[in-house]
Design a protein around this motif. Structure first.
Motif, PDB file in Angstrom:
ATOM      1  N   THR A  94      -8.981   7.536  -4.438  1.00 35.56           N
ATOM      2  CA  THR A  94     -10.288   7.011  -4.059  1.00 35.56           C
ATOM      3  C   THR A  94     -11.291   7.175  -5.193  1.00 35.56           C
ATOM      4  O   THR A  94     -12.044   6.249  -5.501  1.00 35.56           O
ATOM      5  CB  THR A  94     -10.803   7.722  -2.788  1.00 35.56           C
ATOM      6  OG1 THR A  94      -9.826   7.578  -1.757  1.00 35.56           O
ATOM      7  CG2 THR A  94     -12.112   7.139  -2.334  1.00 35.56           C
ATOM      8  N   TRP A 141     -13.128   2.846 -11.243  1.00 37.12           N
ATOM      9  CA  TRP A 141     -12.635   1.549 -11.708  1.00 37.12           C
ATOM     10  C   TRP A 141     -13.603   0.431 -11.312  1.00 37.12           C
ATOM     11  O   TRP A 141     -13.898  -0.447 -12.110  1.00 37.12           O
ATOM     12  CB  TRP A 141     -11.250   1.290 -11.119  1.00 37.12           C
ATOM     13  CG  TRP A 141     -10.683  -0.039 -11.428  1.00 37.12           C
ATOM     14  CD1 TRP A 141     -10.835  -1.184 -10.693  1.00 37.12           C
ATOM     15  CD2 TRP A 141      -9.886  -0.404 -12.550  1.00 37.12           C
ATOM     16  NE1 TRP A 141     -10.169  -2.223 -11.276  1.00 37.12           N
ATOM     17  CE2 TRP A 141      -9.572  -1.773 -12.422  1.00 37.12           C
ATOM     18  CE3 TRP A 141      -9.397   0.290 -13.636  1.00 37.12           C
ATOM     19  CZ2 TRP A 141      -8.800  -2.444 -13.351  1.00 37.12           C
ATOM     20  CZ3 TRP A 141      -8.615  -0.385 -14.557  1.00 37.12           C
ATOM     21  CH2 TRP A 141      -8.333  -1.727 -14.419  1.00 37.12           C
ATOM     22  N   ILE A 142     -14.091   0.473 -10.074  1.00 37.39           N
ATOM     23  CA  ILE A 142     -15.032  -0.552  -9.601  1.00 37.39           C
ATOM     24  C   ILE A 142     -16.305  -0.520 -10.433  1.00 37.39           C
ATOM     25  O   ILE A 142     -16.806  -1.562 -10.861  1.00 37.39           O
ATOM     26  CB  ILE A 142     -15.350  -0.349  -8.101  1.00 37.39           C
ATOM     27  CG1 ILE A 142     -14.125  -0.687  -7.260  1.00 37.39           C
ATOM     28  CG2 ILE A 142     -16.529  -1.207  -7.666  1.00 37.39           C
ATOM     29  CD1 ILE A 142     -14.257  -0.261  -5.806  1.00 37.39           C
ATOM     30  N   THR A 181      -2.450   7.999  -1.767  1.00 34.74           N
ATOM     31  CA  THR A 181      -3.788   7.921  -1.197  1.00 34.74           C
ATOM     32  C   THR A 181      -4.417   9.302  -1.253  1.00 34.74           C
ATOM     33  O   THR A 181      -3.760  10.293  -1.500  1.00 34.74           O
ATOM     34  CB  THR A 181      -3.742   7.427   0.261  1.00 34.74           C
ATOM     35  OG1 THR A 181      -2.928   8.326   1.016  1.00 34.74           O
ATOM     36  CG2 THR A 181      -3.188   6.026   0.340  1.00 34.74           C
ATOM     37  N   PHE A 185      -9.628  -5.236  -7.683  1.00 34.85           N
ATOM     38  CA  PHE A 185     -10.820  -4.518  -7.237  1.00 34.85           C
ATOM     39  C   PHE A 185     -10.511  -3.036  -7.020  1.00 34.85           C
ATOM     40  O   PHE A 185     -11.294  -2.181  -7.427  1.00 34.85           O
ATOM     41  CB  PHE A 185     -11.366  -5.160  -5.963  1.00 34.85           C
ATOM     42  CG  PHE A 185     -12.736  -4.707  -5.598  1.00 34.85           C
ATOM     43  CD1 PHE A 185     -13.806  -4.996  -6.419  1.00 34.85           C
ATOM     44  CD2 PHE A 185     -12.964  -3.987  -4.449  1.00 34.85           C
ATOM     45  CE1 PHE A 185     -15.081  -4.577  -6.093  1.00 34.85           C
ATOM     46  CE2 PHE A 185     -14.225  -3.571  -4.112  1.00 34.85           C
ATOM     47  CZ  PHE A 185     -15.285  -3.863  -4.937  1.00 34.85           C
ATOM     48  N   THR A 186      -9.382  -2.729  -6.389  1.00 33.76           N
ATOM     49  CA  THR A 186      -8.975  -1.340  -6.160  1.00 33.76           C
ATOM     50  C   THR A 186      -7.481  -1.196  -6.461  1.00 33.76           C
ATOM     51  O   THR A 186      -6.652  -1.254  -5.564  1.00 33.76           O
ATOM     52  CB  THR A 186      -9.252  -0.907  -4.702  1.00 33.76           C
ATOM     53  OG1 THR A 186      -8.599  -1.824  -3.824  1.00 33.76           O
ATOM     54  CG2 THR A 186     -10.720  -0.846  -4.406  1.00 33.76           C
ATOM     55  N   HIS A 206       0.857  -1.177   0.000  1.00 32.16           N
ATOM     56  CA  HIS A 206       0.000   0.000   0.000  1.00 32.16           C
ATOM     57  C   HIS A 206       0.892   1.225   0.000  1.00 32.16           C
ATOM     58  O   HIS A 206       1.694   1.434   0.898  1.00 32.16           O
ATOM     59  CB  HIS A 206      -0.917  -0.025   1.221  1.00 32.16           C
ATOM     60  CG  HIS A 206      -1.961   1.031   1.200  1.00 32.16           C
ATOM     61  ND1 HIS A 206      -2.604   1.432   0.061  1.00 32.16           N
ATOM     62  CD2 HIS A 206      -2.494   1.781   2.189  1.00 32.16           C
ATOM     63  CE1 HIS A 206      -3.479   2.370   0.351  1.00 32.16           C
ATOM     64  NE2 HIS A 206      -3.417   2.604   1.637  1.00 32.16           N
ATOM     65  N   ASN A 209     -10.446   4.688  -7.903  1.00 34.88           N
ATOM     66  CA  ASN A 209     -10.838   3.337  -7.505  1.00 34.88           C
ATOM     67  C   ASN A 209     -12.346   3.137  -7.625  1.00 34.88           C
ATOM     68  O   ASN A 209     -12.803   2.085  -8.078  1.00 34.88           O
ATOM     69  CB  ASN A 209     -10.379   3.027  -6.081  1.00 34.88           C
ATOM     70  CG  ASN A 209      -8.938   2.598  -6.022  1.00 34.88           C
ATOM     71  OD1 ASN A 209      -8.421   1.998  -6.952  1.00 34.88           O
ATOM     72  ND2 ASN A 209      -8.283   2.910  -4.922  1.00 34.88           N
ATOM     73  N   ILE A 210     -13.126   4.135  -7.228  1.00 33.88           N
ATOM     74  CA  ILE A 210     -14.592   4.020  -7.336  1.00 33.88           C
ATOM     75  C   ILE A 210     -15.001   3.924  -8.798  1.00 33.88           C
ATOM     76  O   ILE A 210     -15.829   3.081  -9.167  1.00 33.88           O
ATOM     77  CB  ILE A 210     -15.272   5.213  -6.633  1.00 33.88           C
ATOM     78  CG1 ILE A 210     -15.086   5.093  -5.118  1.00 33.88           C
ATOM     79  CG2 ILE A 210     -16.751   5.286  -6.989  1.00 33.88           C
ATOM     80  CD1 ILE A 210     -15.529   6.318  -4.347  1.00 33.88           C
ATOM     81  N   GLY A 229     -13.983  -3.208 -12.527  1.00 32.25           N
ATOM     82  CA  GLY A 229     -13.209  -3.857 -11.478  1.00 32.25           C
ATOM     83  C   GLY A 229     -13.925  -5.013 -10.819  1.00 32.25           C
ATOM     84  O   GLY A 229     -13.303  -6.004 -10.431  1.00 32.25           O
TER      85      GLY A 229
END
Length: 123
Positions: A69, A75-76, A64, A115-116, A59, A72-73, A80
């Protein structure tokens, strides 16, 4: 030992199928300007999915925040979930045999990263 694991992963563990999935997805994402950051992540995932043994996911604290974030959202939402479900399906199939348990563990590691993917560093 990592080399032997990676060769067996490509042949028996479904590594070539996952690699092609990421490669095709990355190429399709790079067709648009907005999709280029996601395509580059898909290429990173493709490289990791081809040779996962002997590599770690760390990580990255410097990546970050709001941007990681949000990415990642997005991508999901875009894909993802489906990629992580592919890894989960392969993990379940590999875990049915004793020989496939190390491959199942690698698929679970890749599922979490798929996933992320933003905010991690591959070592």
């Amino acid at each position: 030992m990592n080399t032997v694991g990676n060769i067996l992963w490509i042949i028996l563990g479904g590594g070539i199928f996952i690699f092609l999935e990421y490669l095709i997805g990355g190429l399709l994402l790079c067709l648009t300007i907005i999709g280029i950051p996601f395509g580059l992540q898909a290429f990173r995932l493709a490289g990791l999915s081809l040779t996962p043994f002997g590599r770690q996911l760390l990580h990255d604290g410097s990546q970050t925040g709001c941007l990681a974030t949000s990415m990642n959202i997005l991508w999901i939402v875009v894909g993802g979930v489906w990629i992580a479900l592919t890894h989960l399906l392969f993990a379940v199939l590999m875990a049915l045999t004793i020989i496939g348990i190390p491959f199942a563990r690698q698929h679970m590691k890749l599922a979490a990263f798929a996933f992320t993917p933003f905010g991690y560093q591959i070592r």
